[in-house]
Design a protein around this motif. Structure first.
Motif, PDB file in Angstrom:
ATOM      1  N   THR A   1       0.806  -1.226   0.000  1.00  0.00           N
ATOM      2  CA  THR A   1       0.000   0.000   0.000  1.00  0.00           C
ATOM      3  C   THR A   1       0.840   1.278   0.000  1.00  0.00           C
ATOM      4  O   THR A   1       0.382   2.297   0.519  1.00  0.00           O
ATOM      5  CB  THR A   1      -0.909   0.019   1.249  1.00  0.00           C
ATOM      6  OG1 THR A   1      -0.059   0.043   2.399  1.00  0.00           O
ATOM      7  CG2 THR A   1      -1.827  -1.161   1.333  1.00  0.00           C
ATOM      8  N   LEU A   2       2.029   1.205  -0.579  1.00  0.00           N
ATOM      9  CA  LEU A   2       2.889   2.400  -0.554  1.00  0.00           C
ATOM     10  C   LEU A   2       2.137   3.635  -1.042  1.00  0.00           C
ATOM     11  O   LEU A   2       2.232   4.703  -0.458  1.00  0.00           O
ATOM     12  CB  LEU A   2       4.123   2.189  -1.436  1.00  0.00           C
ATOM     13  CG  LEU A   2       5.281   1.402  -0.840  1.00  0.00           C
ATOM     14  CD1 LEU A   2       6.418   1.310  -1.849  1.00  0.00           C
ATOM     15  CD2 LEU A   2       5.768   2.024   0.452  1.00  0.00           C
ATOM     16  N   ASN A   3       1.353   3.449  -2.105  1.00  0.00           N
ATOM     17  CA  ASN A   3       0.656   4.612  -2.683  1.00  0.00           C
ATOM     18  C   ASN A   3      -0.499   5.115  -1.822  1.00  0.00           C
ATOM     19  O   ASN A   3      -1.010   6.196  -2.041  1.00  0.00           O
ATOM     20  CB  ASN A   3       0.088   4.262  -4.070  1.00  0.00           C
ATOM     21  CG  ASN A   3       1.199   3.959  -5.029  1.00  0.00           C
ATOM     22  OD1 ASN A   3       2.318   4.442  -4.836  1.00  0.00           O
ATOM     23  ND2 ASN A   3       0.919   3.145  -6.038  1.00  0.00           N
ATOM     24  N   LEU A   4      -0.943   4.292  -0.874  1.00  0.00           N
ATOM     25  CA  LEU A   4      -2.087   4.696  -0.045  1.00  0.00           C
ATOM     26  C   LEU A   4      -1.649   5.337   1.270  1.00  0.00           C
ATOM     27  O   LEU A   4      -2.501   5.765   2.057  1.00  0.00           O
ATOM     28  CB  LEU A   4      -2.970   3.467   0.257  1.00  0.00           C
ATOM     29  CG  LEU A   4      -3.583   2.771  -0.956  1.00  0.00           C
ATOM     30  CD1 LEU A   4      -4.385   1.559  -0.506  1.00  0.00           C
ATOM     31  CD2 LEU A   4      -4.475   3.713  -1.740  1.00  0.00           C
ATOM     32  N   VAL A   5      -0.342   5.398   1.492  1.00  0.00           N
ATOM     33  CA  VAL A   5       0.137   5.915   2.782  1.00  0.00           C
ATOM     34  C   VAL A   5      -0.402   7.313   3.084  1.00  0.00           C
ATOM     35  O   VAL A   5      -0.909   7.559   4.192  1.00  0.00           O
ATOM     36  CB  VAL A   5       1.688   5.836   2.847  1.00  0.00           C
ATOM     37  CG1 VAL A   5       2.248   6.698   3.975  1.00  0.00           C
ATOM     38  CG2 VAL A   5       2.119   4.385   3.021  1.00  0.00           C
ATOM     39  N   PRO A   6      -0.373   8.269   2.131  1.00  0.00           N
ATOM     40  CA  PRO A   6      -0.915   9.600   2.459  1.00  0.00           C
ATOM     41  C   PRO A   6      -2.396   9.544   2.858  1.00  0.00           C
ATOM     42  O   PRO A   6      -2.815  10.209   3.811  1.00  0.00           O
ATOM     43  CB  PRO A   6      -0.729  10.393   1.156  1.00  0.00           C
ATOM     44  CG  PRO A   6       0.386   9.690   0.448  1.00  0.00           C
ATOM     45  CD  PRO A   6       0.235   8.246   0.784  1.00  0.00           C
TER      46      PRO A   6
ATOM     47  N   ASN B   1       5.369  16.231   2.564  1.00  0.00           N
ATOM     48  CA  ASN B   1       4.747  16.615   1.302  1.00  0.00           C
ATOM     49  C   ASN B   1       5.722  16.586   0.131  1.00  0.00           C
ATOM     50  O   ASN B   1       5.753  17.488  -0.694  1.00  0.00           O
ATOM     51  CB  ASN B   1       4.140  18.013   1.465  1.00  0.00           C
ATOM     52  CG  ASN B   1       2.934  18.157   0.573  1.00  0.00           C
ATOM     53  OD1 ASN B   1       2.476  17.173  -0.015  1.00  0.00           O
ATOM     54  ND2 ASN B   1       2.433  19.370   0.444  1.00  0.00           N
ATOM     55  N   ARG B   2       6.542  15.572   0.093  1.00  0.00           N
ATOM     56  CA  ARG B   2       7.465  15.408  -1.040  1.00  0.00           C
ATOM     57  C   ARG B   2       7.226  14.048  -1.677  1.00  0.00           C
ATOM     58  O   ARG B   2       6.512  13.208  -1.109  1.00  0.00           O
ATOM     59  CB  ARG B   2       8.917  15.555  -0.579  1.00  0.00           C
ATOM     60  CG  ARG B   2       9.338  14.521   0.446  1.00  0.00           C
ATOM     61  CD  ARG B   2      10.829  14.553   0.726  1.00  0.00           C
ATOM     62  NE  ARG B   2      11.170  13.842   1.955  1.00  0.00           N
ATOM     63  CZ  ARG B   2      11.351  12.528   2.062  1.00  0.00           C
ATOM     64  NH1 ARG B   2      11.213  11.753   1.015  1.00  0.00           N
ATOM     65  NH2 ARG B   2      11.656  11.970   3.228  1.00  0.00           N
ATOM     66  N   SER B   3       7.846  13.850  -2.833  1.00  0.00           N
ATOM     67  CA  SER B   3       7.649  12.560  -3.516  1.00  0.00           C
ATOM     68  C   SER B   3       8.426  11.472  -2.796  1.00  0.00           C
ATOM     69  O   SER B   3       9.552  11.700  -2.361  1.00  0.00           O
ATOM     70  CB  SER B   3       8.172  12.621  -4.943  1.00  0.00           C
ATOM     71  OG  SER B   3       7.553  13.654  -5.607  1.00  0.00           O
ATOM     72  N   PRO B   4       7.828  10.279  -2.689  1.00  0.00           N
ATOM     73  CA  PRO B   4       8.572   9.181  -2.055  1.00  0.00           C
ATOM     74  C   PRO B   4       9.670   8.657  -2.974  1.00  0.00           C
ATOM     75  O   PRO B   4       9.698   8.977  -4.162  1.00  0.00           O
ATOM     76  CB  PRO B   4       7.494   8.126  -1.837  1.00  0.00           C
ATOM     77  CG  PRO B   4       6.432   8.443  -2.818  1.00  0.00           C
ATOM     78  CD  PRO B   4       6.492   9.905  -3.108  1.00  0.00           C
ATOM     79  N   ASP B   5      10.530   7.845  -2.412  1.00  0.00           N
ATOM     80  CA  ASP B   5      11.610   7.219  -3.176  1.00  0.00           C
ATOM     81  C   ASP B   5      11.022   6.439  -4.352  1.00  0.00           C
ATOM     82  O   ASP B   5      10.230   5.510  -4.153  1.00  0.00           O
ATOM     83  CB  ASP B   5      12.371   6.279  -2.217  1.00  0.00           C
ATOM     84  CG  ASP B   5      13.485   5.533  -2.924  1.00  0.00           C
ATOM     85  OD1 ASP B   5      13.716   5.789  -4.110  1.00  0.00           O
ATOM     86  OD2 ASP B   5      14.124   4.694  -2.253  1.00  0.00           O
ATOM     87  N   ALA B   6      11.456   6.825  -5.562  1.00  0.00           N
ATOM     88  CA  ALA B   6      10.891   6.201  -6.760  1.00  0.00           C
ATOM     89  C   ALA B   6      11.255   4.721  -6.840  1.00  0.00           C
ATOM     90  O   ALA B   6      10.602   3.941  -7.541  1.00  0.00           O
ATOM     91  CB  ALA B   6      11.399   6.936  -7.994  1.00  0.00           C
ATOM     92  N   ASN B   7      12.284   4.342  -6.093  1.00  0.00           N
ATOM     93  CA  ASN B   7      12.784   2.978  -6.166  1.00  0.00           C
ATOM     94  C   ASN B   7      12.119   2.025  -5.167  1.00  0.00           C
ATOM     95  O   ASN B   7      12.339   0.812  -5.203  1.00  0.00           O
ATOM     96  CB  ASN B   7      14.294   3.030  -5.873  1.00  0.00           C
ATOM     97  CG  ASN B   7      15.043   2.070  -6.729  1.00  0.00           C
ATOM     98  OD1 ASN B   7      14.496   1.551  -7.697  1.00  0.00           O
ATOM     99  ND2 ASN B   7      16.274   1.808  -6.352  1.00  0.00           N
TER     100      ASN B   7
END
Ligand code: SF4
Lengths: 398, 399
Positions: free
Chosen positions: A222-227, A266-272
Motif C-alpha cells: 500500500t505504498l501509494n495509499l500511505v498519504p 509533502n514530497r515525492s517518495p523514493d521512486a525505487n
C-alpha cells in the motif's frame, strides 16, 4: 498531519534489532505458548525482556501478541505467563479473544490492543471493545479507507491497519480448515495454509472440472495509499511477517519509513521503493481491501509460488577490529562473489575478498547456517544485511 | 428438554420444519443472513420475514421465532440491518442472532427489549469469553471445536443459555472475497461447487458463494445422533439442525430423527438404544459422511503445544547453537550468561537430547572466558550431536 507509528514484525531478537535499526517505531513479538506462530519464530520471556529494554532505551515500543482463540486449558496456562509479562511491561498486548482480554485486564496493567483476528469491521465493534478496556483496534483487513474514516469519526480509539504482507484469505479468525484437515488449530498457531493449496472444482450439475489455486491471496502492498491512510487518522501502520527474514523486515521498513516521511513532508517518495519491494519474496501485490472490496485481482489463481529478485545471505552479528564482520550465513557465499550490503543508509555493491570460519581458517565458500567472518568488511553497523541479486524466480510451494 | 431449532428462509422450510418437530425457527433473509440459500437480494425490504413469521404462528401458535443477522457488518450494511430489525419488531420477533458482537449495541438502540444470541462461528470457546459476552447476549452458540467434556466443565452441567449444532454441514472458512466469481467473471451472484484439495485427495469440500462472500464447508457433516444421552446430560437449551443448502428431505429427516431419539430417550433412559434405521435414514438424505467432529475429542496440536509448554516453562534455557565446526567448535547465541564448567543438556532438532559439560568458553576472537559476561556469542569445544538450531538448557535451574 499526525505522525503514525510504523509497526514491524519481529520473529526473534535479530529481527527486532533489524526493525529498529532500519526505522521501525515499534515491533510486535510473540511467545512460544500463544502467539499464532511457530516455535522458531517466537521469543522466550527473557528475550522479550531484552527486546523491551532495548526499545525503552531507544524510545520505541514492543507489543506482545496473544492472539490465539483460547479454550479453558489455554486460559489456565496463560495466568502465570501474564503475571510474568506484567513484570516486564511490554507496551501493549495484541489480543483477539474476549476471555484472554478479560484475564489480561485482571492480571496486568498492559494496554489492550484488539487483534485483526477479532475481525473488527465497524464502529459498533470498536465501541464494544473500548467498553472492555481496549485502547487500540487492529482493524479487519476487509475495511476500506472510507470505512476507517467513518469509524474514526464515530469512536475515539486508536486504529492500527495492516499496510504490507501476506493475507489470510478468509476474515481473520473465521477459518478452521486446518483444524479438520490436519488436526492443527488455525486459531491457536497451527494454520497449514490450506488456502494456498491446489483445488479441483467440480460442477455437480454438468460434471465440468477446473483446477486452480482458488483461494491463494496475493500480498498486500500500500505504498501509494500511505498519504490517504495518514489523512484518515490511522495511528499505526502494521507490517505482516514475523516468520519472514531480516532482509524482508529491513526492506519493508525502509520503504514504508520513506513513504511516511515523504507524505508528512509533502514530497515525492523514493521512486525505487516499489521496485525494492518487488525484489523481496512475494506472491504478487495488490492493495488489499483498503481501496475497495477485493475481487479476482486479489487472488493468484495460477500459482502458489513466490517470486523474488534478491536472496538473503545473512546478517552481520558483530563487527570487531580483529575479525571484521561476523556473519551467520543463510546461504552459500564464495570468495570473489559480488553481493549487496543493505544497511540503514542504503544498498551498496560489495565483492567478497576474504572469508574465514570461526576457527580462523580461510574459506573459499561457506554453507548456510555457518558463522563466518569477512575481515575486510568493517565500516558497517550490526544487523546490516547481506544479499545477492538473482534472476527473478518463481518457486512453487511444496 | 432441549428445543429443536432450525433455520428457515422459505414457506417450505417453515412448514417442513414445524411438521418435523422444530420448536424454534431462526428466520433468515439473504440480505443479512449470510449463509442463507434463498434469493432475497432483489427484494428491497423484509416483508418476507413478516410473512414467514405469520405463517409459522398459524401452523404452530407456540413456535418460538428469532431472526438471523450474521453478516460481518461494514458501514454499508447498517441501513439494511436497521430495516431488518424494525421489520422484525413490527412482526413481533424480538430475538436476534448475530455473529458480529458489536451489532448488539446497534440492535439494542433500535429495539431495547430485544434479546440477543451470539453465534460467532469461531473464537468464542472459553468460559472467560462467554462471561464477557454475557453482558450483551442472553444466549450464545457453542463452538463446533468444543468437546462435550469442555462444555460440561464450562457450563457446570447447565448449558440452558447455550445453543449447539447437533447436525448439518460444518462451515470451515468464511471469506469476504468471492473467489469463484473472480476466477470466472461470467458466474452469477451465487454459485456452488465441490472442491477437492489435491493435497488431500478424496475429500470433497462444498463451496458456496453469494454476494456476502465465499463459504467453505467440511467434507463431512456433523452428526451427534449417536450421543443423545451425553447431549442430554449437558442440558443445552437448543439443539440446532442446520439444513441450509440441503434438501427439504434432509431437513425433515434430520429433525424427525432427533425428535424421535430425544423422545425415546426421555421415555426410557435406561433402555434407550438408537435404531440403525435412524442412521441409514440420515445417510440416505445427505451427500457426505456423518461424524461427530470435535464433540468427542479435540486433540488439535496437543503434542506440539505440550512440547512448547515444556520449553516455555523451563527456567533453564541458555541459548541456541548457531554454528558447528565438526571436531573443533560450536558457536552459541546466548540468552543468559554462563560460567565454566557448566553441565548442560542439548536438544537437537534432529534427534535425542545429549548431556555434557561446557568446560571452556571463548569469545568469537578466541579469547578464553571463565564467564560469558556480556558476550552474546561464545564458542566452546565441539560436542557430538550438536547441530545448528539445537537448544541448550542448563541442568540446574537458573535464577
Ligand atoms: S488456511 Fe488460509 S485462510 Fe485459513 S487461516 Fe490459514 S491463511 Fe487464513
Amino acid at each position: 498531519m499526525m505522525r503514525p507509528e510504523l509497526l514491524a514484525p519481529a520473529g526473534n531478537l535479530e529481527k527486532l534489532e533489524t526493525a529498529f535499526s532500519f526505522g521501525a517505531d515499534a515491533v510486535y513479538i510473540g511467545n512460544w505458548i500463544f502467539g499464532l506462530r511457530k516455535f522458531a519464530d517466537n521469543f522466550t520471556l527473557r528475550q522479550m525482556e531484552m527486546g523491551i529494554n532495548l526499545a525503552n532505551r531507544l524510545g520505541k515500543k514492543v507489543y506482545v501478541v496473544l492472539n490465539g482463540f483460547a479454550h479453558d486449558e489455554d486460559l489456565e496456562a496463560l495466568r502465570p505467563y501474564l503475571i510474568e509479562l506484567n513484570r516486564i511491561q511490554p507496551h501493549g498486548f495484541i489480543i483477539s479473544d474476549a476471555g484472554v482480554a478479560s484475564l489480561s485486564q485482571e492480571l496486568t496493567t498492559v494496554p489492550l490492543h484488539v487483534s485483526t483476528q477479532a475481525s473488527v469491521t465497524n464502529a459498533y465493534d470498536c465501541a464494544m471493545w473500548k467498553e472492555l478496556g481496549a485502547t487500540r483496534i487492529v482493524l479487519a483487513r476487509e475495511v476500506t479507507i472510507d470505512q476507517i474514516r467513518e469509524i474514526k469519526r464515530q469512536v475515539d480509539i486508536e486504529l492500527e491497519v495492516f499496510v504490507h504482507g501476506s493475507m489470510c484469505a478468509s476474515y481473520s479468525g473465521k477459518c478452521v480448515i486446518s483444524n479438520y484437515t490436519a488436526a492443527r488449530d488455525s486459531n491457536r498457531g497451527g494454520c497449514i495454509q490450506s488456502c494456498r493449496h491446489t483445488y479441483e472444482l467440480i460442477n455437480e450439475e454438468n460434471g465440468e472440472t477446473e483446477t486452480t489455486h482458488i483461494m491463494n491471496a496475493k500480498d498486500l502492498m500500500t505504498l501509494n495509499l500511505v498519504p490517504d491512510l495518514i489523512d484518515a487518522g490511522v495511528e499505526s501502520f502494521k507490517i505482516e511477517g514475523r516468520m519472514k527474514s531480516p532482509m524482508y523486515v529491513a526492506s519493508v521498513v525502509t520503504a514504508y519509513r520513506d513513504a511516511i516521511e515523504s507524505a508528512l513532508e509533502n514530497r515525492s517518495p523514493d521512486a525505487n521503493a516499489e521496485t525494492e519491494l518487488e525484489k523481496i519474496s512475494n506472491r504478487g501485490y495488490f492493495t488489499g481491501g483498503l481501496d475497495d472490496r477485493p475481487a479476482g485481482e486479489s487472488i493468484n489463481y495460477a500459482t502458489n509460488g513466490h517470486s523474488a529478485g534478491v536472496k538473503y545471505l545473512g546478517s552481520i552479528k558483530s563487527v570487531n577490529e580483529q575479525m571484521g564482520s561476523v556473519i551467520l550465513s543463510r546461504g552459500i557465499l564464495s570468495v570473489g562473489e559480488e553481493i549487496e550490503i543493505q544497511s540503514p543508509t542504503g544498498i551498496y555493491a560489495y565483492t567478497i575478498g576474504e572469508m574465514r570460519d570461526m576457527a580462523g581458517r580461510s574459506l573459499e565458500k561457506c554453507v548456510p547456517s555457518q558463522m563466518i567472518c569477512l575481515p575486510d568488511l568493517r565500516n558497517v553497523p550490526e544487523n546490516t544485511i547481506l544479499r545477492k541479486p538473482i534472476v527473478e524466480v518463481v518457486t512453487e510451494n511444496a | 428438554m432441549p428445543k429443536l431449532t432450525t433455520y428457515a428462509a422459505s414457506a417450505e422450510d417453515v412448514k417442513t420444519a414445524i411438521e418435523a418437530g422444530a420448536k424454534h425457527l431462526i428466520l433468515e433473509d439473504a440480505k443479512v443472513s449470510i449463509r442463507c440459500y434463498s434469493d432475497d437480494y432483489k427484494e428491497l425490504h423484509f416483508e418476507k420475514v413478516t410473512y414467514l413469521a405469520n405463517l409459522a404462528r398459524e401452523i404452530s401458535p407456540s413456535i418460538e421465532l428469532s431472526f438471523n443477522i450474521d453478516v460481518m457488518a461494514h458501514d454499508y450494511h447498517l441501513p439494511t440491518i436497521t430495516d431488518a430489525v424494525n421489520t422484525c419488531r413490527y412482526a413481533g420477533i424480538s430475538e436476534f442472532r448475530v455473529q458480529d458482537p458489536g451489532l448488539a449495541l446497534l440492535i439494542k438502540t433500535l429495539h431495547p427489549e430485544a434479546t440477543l444470541t451470539l453465534a460467532t462461528e469461531t473464537g468464542n470457546n472459553n468460559s472467560g469469553s462467554h462471561r464477557v459476552f454475557s453482558r450483551w447476549f442472553a444466549r450464545q452458540m457453542l463452538g463446533n471445536e468444543l468437546t462435550h467434556t469442555e462444555i460440561a466443565a464450562m457450563t457446570q452441567g447447565n448449558a440452558s443459555t447455550f445453543d449447539i449444532q447437533v447436525h448439518g454441514p460444518i462451515l470451515i472458512q468464511y471469506s469476504y472475497r468471492r473467489y469463484m466469481s473472480g476466477f470466472r467473471t461470467s458466474r452469477g451472484e451465487t454459485s456452488r461447487r465441490l472442491a477437492q484439495d489435491l493435497e488431500y485427495p478424496g475429500r470433497y469440500f462444498p463451496f458456496f458463494e453469494n454476494p456476502h462472500g465465499h463459504f467453505m464447508y467440511l467434507f463431512f457433516d456433523r452428526c451427534l445422533i449417536k450421543y443423545i444421552p451425553l447431549l442430554t446430560s449437558l442440558n443445552i437449551g437448543r439443539w440446532i439442525v442446520d439444513a441450509r443448502g440441503e434438501s427439504l428431505a434432509y431437513l425433515k429427516t434430520a429433525l424427525q430423527a432427533y425428535k424421535n431419539a430425544l423422545h425415546e430417550f426421555e421415555q426410557s433412559p435406561t433402555q434407550y438404544e438408537l435404531s440403525p434405521k435412524t442412521i441409514s435414514d440420515l445417510e440416505s438424505v445427505g451427500k457426505r459422511a456423518l461424524k461427530a467432529g470435535f464433540f468427542l475429542a479435540n486433540k488439535t496440536d496437543s503434542e506440539r503445544r505440550l512440547a512448547l509448554k515444556i520449553l516455555q516453562d523451563t527456567s533453564q534455557y541458555l541459548g541456541t547453537i548457531v554454528d558447528v565446526i565438526r571436531g573443533k567448535w560450536i558457536t552459541i547465541e546466548l540468552e543468559r550468561s554462563i560460567s565454566v564448567p557448566s553441565p548442560v543438556t542439548l536438544f537437537s532438532p534432529e534427534g535425542p537430547q545429549v548431556s555434557f559439560n561446557i568446560d571452556s568458553l571463548f569469545t568469537l576472537t578466541d579469547e578464553p572466558l571463565a564467564h560469558s559476561s556480556h558476550n552474546r556469542y561464545v564458542k566452546t569445544a565441539w560436542q557430538k550431536g550438536a547441530v545448528p538450531k539445537s537448544v541448550l538448557l542448563a541442568q540446574e535451574t537458573l535464577d
